[in-house]
Design a protein around this motif. Structure first.
Motif, mmCIF file in Angstrom:
data_model
loop_
_atom_site.group_PDB
_atom_site.id
_atom_site.type_symbol
_atom_site.label_atom_id
_atom_site.label_comp_id
_atom_site.label_asym_id
_atom_site.label_seq_id
_atom_site.Cartn_x
_atom_site.Cartn_y
_atom_site.Cartn_z
ATOM 1 N N LEU A 1 -28.661 6.753 26.552
ATOM 2 C CA LEU A 1 -28.317 6.336 25.197
ATOM 3 C C LEU A 1 -26.810 6.441 24.995
ATOM 4 O O LEU A 1 -26.183 7.364 25.516
ATOM 5 C CB LEU A 1 -29.018 7.228 24.173
ATOM 6 N N GLU B 1 -29.269 2.073 26.469
ATOM 7 C CA GLU B 1 -29.539 1.684 25.093
ATOM 8 C C GLU B 1 -28.336 2.013 24.226
ATOM 9 O O GLU B 1 -27.889 3.158 24.172
ATOM 10 C CB GLU B 1 -30.769 2.454 24.584
ATOM 11 N N GLN C 1 -24.833 1.434 17.367
ATOM 12 C CA GLN C 1 -23.593 1.664 16.635
ATOM 13 C C GLN C 1 -23.889 2.695 15.561
ATOM 14 O O GLN C 1 -24.826 2.524 14.767
ATOM 15 C CB GLN C 1 -23.086 0.361 16.003
ATOM 16 N N GLY C 2 -23.114 3.780 15.537
ATOM 17 C CA GLY C 2 -23.383 4.811 14.550
ATOM 18 C C GLY C 2 -22.328 5.890 14.560
ATOM 19 O O GLY C 2 -21.445 5.908 15.415
ATOM 20 N N ASN D 1 -25.830 11.111 14.073
ATOM 21 C CA ASN D 1 -26.503 11.207 12.761
ATOM 22 C C ASN D 1 -27.883 10.566 12.730
ATOM 23 O O ASN D 1 -28.818 11.115 12.170
ATOM 24 C CB ASN D 1 -25.639 10.558 11.667
ATOM 25 N N ALA D 2 -28.010 9.377 13.317
ATOM 26 C CA ALA D 2 -29.277 8.643 13.247
ATOM 27 C C ALA D 2 -30.268 9.092 14.323
ATOM 28 O O ALA D 2 -31.425 8.693 14.312
ATOM 29 C CB ALA D 2 -29.019 7.142 13.359
ATOM 30 N N LEU D 3 -29.800 9.942 15.246
ATOM 31 C CA LEU D 3 -30.619 10.320 16.411
ATOM 32 C C LEU D 3 -30.966 11.800 16.453
ATOM 33 O O LEU D 3 -31.850 12.211 17.196
ATOM 34 C CB LEU D 3 -29.830 10.019 17.702
ATOM 35 N N ARG E 1 -32.402 14.125 14.625
ATOM 36 C CA ARG E 1 -33.738 14.684 14.413
ATOM 37 C C ARG E 1 -34.722 14.203 15.457
ATOM 38 O O ARG E 1 -35.511 14.982 15.987
ATOM 39 C CB ARG E 1 -34.249 14.295 13.023
ATOM 40 N N GLY E 2 -34.657 12.906 15.755
ATOM 41 C CA GLY E 2 -35.603 12.339 16.714
ATOM 42 C C GLY E 2 -35.418 12.872 18.127
ATOM 43 O O GLY E 2 -36.355 12.906 18.910
ATOM 44 N N MET F 1 -32.525 -3.371 21.708
ATOM 45 C CA MET F 1 -33.139 -2.091 21.368
ATOM 46 C C MET F 1 -34.570 -2.045 21.869
ATOM 47 O O MET F 1 -35.402 -2.844 21.491
ATOM 48 C CB MET F 1 -33.131 -1.901 19.840
ATOM 49 N N ARG F 2 -34.807 -1.064 22.749
ATOM 50 C CA ARG F 2 -36.173 -0.861 23.222
ATOM 51 C C ARG F 2 -36.955 -0.053 22.180
ATOM 52 O O ARG F 2 -36.368 0.679 21.380
ATOM 53 C CB ARG F 2 -36.157 -0.091 24.543
ATOM 54 N N LEU G 1 -38.606 2.548 22.754
ATOM 55 C CA LEU G 1 -38.343 3.968 23.015
ATOM 56 C C LEU G 1 -37.197 4.463 22.126
ATOM 57 O O LEU G 1 -37.228 5.574 21.605
ATOM 58 C CB LEU G 1 -38.009 4.164 24.502
ATOM 59 N N THR G 2 -36.190 3.639 21.972
ATOM 60 C CA THR G 2 -35.052 4.003 21.131
ATOM 61 C C THR G 2 -35.452 3.987 19.654
ATOM 62 O O THR G 2 -35.115 4.912 18.905
ATOM 63 C CB THR G 2 -33.890 3.024 21.373
ATOM 64 N N VAL H 1 -36.841 7.148 18.042
ATOM 65 C CA VAL H 1 -36.030 8.318 17.674
ATOM 66 C C VAL H 1 -35.031 8.036 16.544
ATOM 67 O O VAL H 1 -34.360 8.949 16.080
ATOM 68 C CB VAL H 1 -35.266 8.914 18.883
ATOM 69 N N LEU H 2 -34.914 6.781 16.115
ATOM 70 C CA LEU H 2 -33.915 6.459 15.095
ATOM 71 C C LEU H 2 -34.434 6.738 13.687
ATOM 72 O O LEU H 2 -35.608 6.495 13.397
ATOM 73 C CB LEU H 2 -33.516 4.981 15.176
ATOM 74 N N ARG H 3 -33.542 7.214 12.836
ATOM 75 C CA ARG H 3 -33.926 7.372 11.438
ATOM 76 C C ARG H 3 -32.771 6.989 10.518
ATOM 77 O O ARG H 3 -31.633 6.845 10.955
ATOM 78 C CB ARG H 3 -34.369 8.801 11.147
ATOM 79 N N ALA I 1 -30.267 8.096 7.833
ATOM 80 C CA ALA I 1 -29.700 9.405 7.481
ATOM 81 C C ALA I 1 -28.853 9.335 6.206
ATOM 82 O O ALA I 1 -27.870 10.051 6.066
ATOM 83 C CB ALA I 1 -28.875 9.932 8.650
ATOM 84 N N GLU J 1 -37.171 11.869 4.938
ATOM 85 C CA GLU J 1 -37.545 11.606 6.319
ATOM 86 C C GLU J 1 -36.795 10.396 6.860
ATOM 87 O O GLU J 1 -36.276 10.435 7.970
ATOM 88 C CB GLU J 1 -39.061 11.349 6.430
ATOM 89 N N PRO K 1 -28.618 -1.928 17.304
ATOM 90 C CA PRO K 1 -28.795 -1.617 15.891
ATOM 91 C C PRO K 1 -27.527 -0.985 15.313
ATOM 92 O O PRO K 1 -26.905 -0.139 15.958
ATOM 93 C CB PRO K 1 -29.956 -0.610 15.888
ATOM 94 N N ASP K 2 -27.158 -1.420 14.128
ATOM 95 C CA ASP K 2 -25.985 -0.876 13.451
ATOM 96 C C ASP K 2 -26.453 0.164 12.430
ATOM 97 O O ASP K 2 -26.904 -0.191 11.340
ATOM 98 C CB ASP K 2 -25.210 -2.009 12.775
ATOM 99 N N MET K 3 -26.337 1.441 12.799
ATOM 100 C CA MET K 3 -26.829 2.528 11.955
ATOM 101 C C MET K 3 -25.738 3.118 11.066
ATOM 102 O O MET K 3 -25.928 4.164 10.453
ATOM 103 C CB MET K 3 -27.421 3.649 12.841
#
Ligand SMILES: C[S@@+](CC[C@H](N)C(=O)[O-])C[C@H]1O[C@@H](n2cnc3c(N)ncnc32)[C@H](O)[C@@H]1O
Lengths: 219, 129
Positions: free
Chosen positions: A75, A101, A104-105, A109-111, A113-114, B1-2, B4-5, B8-10, B12, B18, B115-117
Motif C-alpha cells: 500500500l 495499491e 491519495q490521502g 488517516n483513512a487506513l 483503523r482498518g 483499487m482492489r 482488499l484495499t 480497510v478504507l474509511r 475520517a 465509523e 481513491p482520493d481520500m
C-alpha cells in the motif's frame, strides 16, 4: 540497492513530485541491508509506504520481496495527486508482481483503523526540512520537504499512527535529519511502546541523514 | 483499487463515528487475473471485514453468492473457496467511480484506480480542538 527504472518520467515531472535523492538512496540501502531480516523474519503480508513520491521505494521493496519469494500487499499513500499517479506508474513500468495499491490521502488517516495492528513493514521518508509552519500541509511539491518547526510537524503526527498500525512483528523505517532531534523522536516512540535504533547515518551535502528503525518493544 | 484495499478504507471526517464501510459507486471495473497465492489469502481472510466485503462484491456487480455469508476454519481449507476469495480481493479493480460514506454521504472520487481520500481542512477532526 539499485534504484528502479524511472525512465518513464521526464525531468519536468519532478516539478510535480519528489525526485529520488540522497535520502531516498539511504533508505533503499537500509532496506537492502535488512533484506534477510525482512524476507526471513518479518515475512510481511502487508507493507505500507507513506509519501511514496516517485514510487521508487515501494517498487524497490516490492522487487526485493519478490526476489526472496515473498508476497505482500504493497500500500502507498501520498497527499500529492501527482505522486500517487507516479507511484502506480513506477510499479507498472518495473513490472512489479506484488499487488501495489495507491491511495491519495493525508498520512494513514483513512487506513489507520482498518489496518490497526496489521502493517508488517511501514516506511516513511517524510518532509523533514525545517520551514515556517505555514508552508506545511500543501498538496504539491512543497509537501515533499516542508516540515515546519524543526522539521517535525508531519513526523510528529505520524508517530502515534505508526504505533497503532504496526503488527507484533512489524518494523517501521523513518528518515530523519539531525535538526529533527532523532533522540527525542526515539523517546516519544518509547512512550508509545516501540523501541528504536539508528539503522544508518550518512552525510549528504548540507544534511546529516539517518534512518531510524522501530519495532514493538518486547513486553 | 482492489477490494482488499476497499476493505480497510474509511471516511475520517469530523463528526463521523465509523465512516465504514464505504459504498462503492463504480463507473468502471476491470477484472485482471493474477497468480493464486493460497497462503496469502489464508493469512488475510481472518482479518477481513466480511459484511463489508460482501457488500463490495454486490456493488461492483459480481454475483452476490460468490462469497458465503461467513468464513469458517473449515472454509480456509477449501481450495474452491480460497480461489473465489483470491479473485474477489485481488483481481477486481475499481478504476473509476466514487466511495461514499454511509454516515455523512461524503464522496471520495476514484480516478485511474486511485481513491482520493483527502478531506478539506474544516472536515478534520483535529480542528475541533
Ligand atoms: C521527501 S519526499 C519522499 C518521496 C519518496 N518516498 C522518496 O524517498 O524519494 C516526501 C513525500 O511525502 C509526501 N507527503 C508529505 N506530507 C504527507 C502527508 N501528510 N500524507 C501523505 N504523504 C505526505 C510528499 O508528497 C512526498 O511525496
Amino acid at each position: 540497492m539499485a534504484l528502479p527504472s524511472l525512465e518513464h518520467f521526464s525531468y519536468k515531472d519532478y516539478d510535480t513530485f519528489y525526485e529520488p535523492s540522497d535520502d531516498t538512496y539511504l533508505l533503499l540501502d537500509a532496506l537492502d541491508a535488512d533484506r534477510r531480516f525482512l524476507a526471513d523474519t518479518v515475512q510481511p503480508s502487508v507493507c505500507l509506504e507513506i509519501g511514496p513520491g516517485s514510487g521508487a521505494i515501494t517498487t524497490a521493496l516490492a522487487t526485493l520481496l519478490a526476489e526472496e519469494r515473498g508476497f505482500s500487499l504493497m500500500l502507498a499513500v501520498d497527499i500529492n495527486a501527482s505522486a500517487a499517479t507516479a507511484t502506480a506508474a513506477t510499479a507498472a513500468a518495473n513490472s512489479v508482481t506484488l499487488p501495489v495499491e495507491v491511495v491519495q490521502g493525508d498520512l494513514a488517516n483513512a487506513l489507520e483503523r482498518g489496518l490497526s495492528g496489521r502493517v508488517d513493514v511501514l516506511v516513511f521518508n517524510p518532509p523533514y526540512v525545517p520551514t515556517p509552519p505555514e508552508e506545511v500541509g500543501t498538496q504539491d511539491i512543497a509537501a515533499a520537504w516542508a516540515g515546519g518547526r524543526r522539521g517535525r510537524e508531519v513526523i510528529d503526527r505520524v508517530l502515534p499512527q505508526a504505533a497503532a498500525l504496526l503488527s507484533n512483528k512489524g518494523v517501521f523505517y523513518l528518515v530523519v535529519v539531525q535538526e529533527n532531534r532523532p533522540q527525542e523522536i526515539m523517546s516519544v516512540m518509547k512512550g508509545l511502546g516501540l523501541s528504536g535504533q539508528t539503522a544508518c547515518t550518512r552525510r549528504a551535502k548540507n544534511e546529516l541523514l539517518s534512518i531510524l528503525k522501530f519495532t514493538k518493544a518486547p513486553p | 483499487m482492489r477490494l482488499l484495499t476497499h476493505n480497510v478504507l474509511r471516511c475520517a471526517i469530523k463528526g463521523v463515528e465509523e465512516g465504514y464501510p464505504l459504498s462503492i459507486e463504480a463507473s468502471e471495473v476491470q477484472m485482471e487475473e493474477s497468480p493464486f497465492r493460497p497462503d496469502f489469502v489464508k493469512h488475510i481472510a481472518p482479518t477481513l471485514n466480511w459484511p463489508a466485503l460482501r457488500q463490495a462484491v454486490k456493488q461492483v456487480g459480481l454475483p452476490e453468492d460468490m462469497l458465503p455469508e461467513a468464513v469458517s476454519d473449515a472454509l480456509l481449507g477449501d481450495e474452491a473457496f480460497l480461489r473465489a476469495l483470491h479473485r474477489v480481493l485481488m483481481d477486481v479493480h475499481v478504476v473509476a467511480g466514487a466511495l461514499v460514506c454511509p454516515e455523512s454521504g461524503r464522496r471520495f472520487p476514484i480516478a485511474h484506480g486511485i481513491p482520493d481520500m483527502m478531506i478539506a481542512e474544516g472536515e478534520c477532526p483535529r480542528d475541533d480542538k
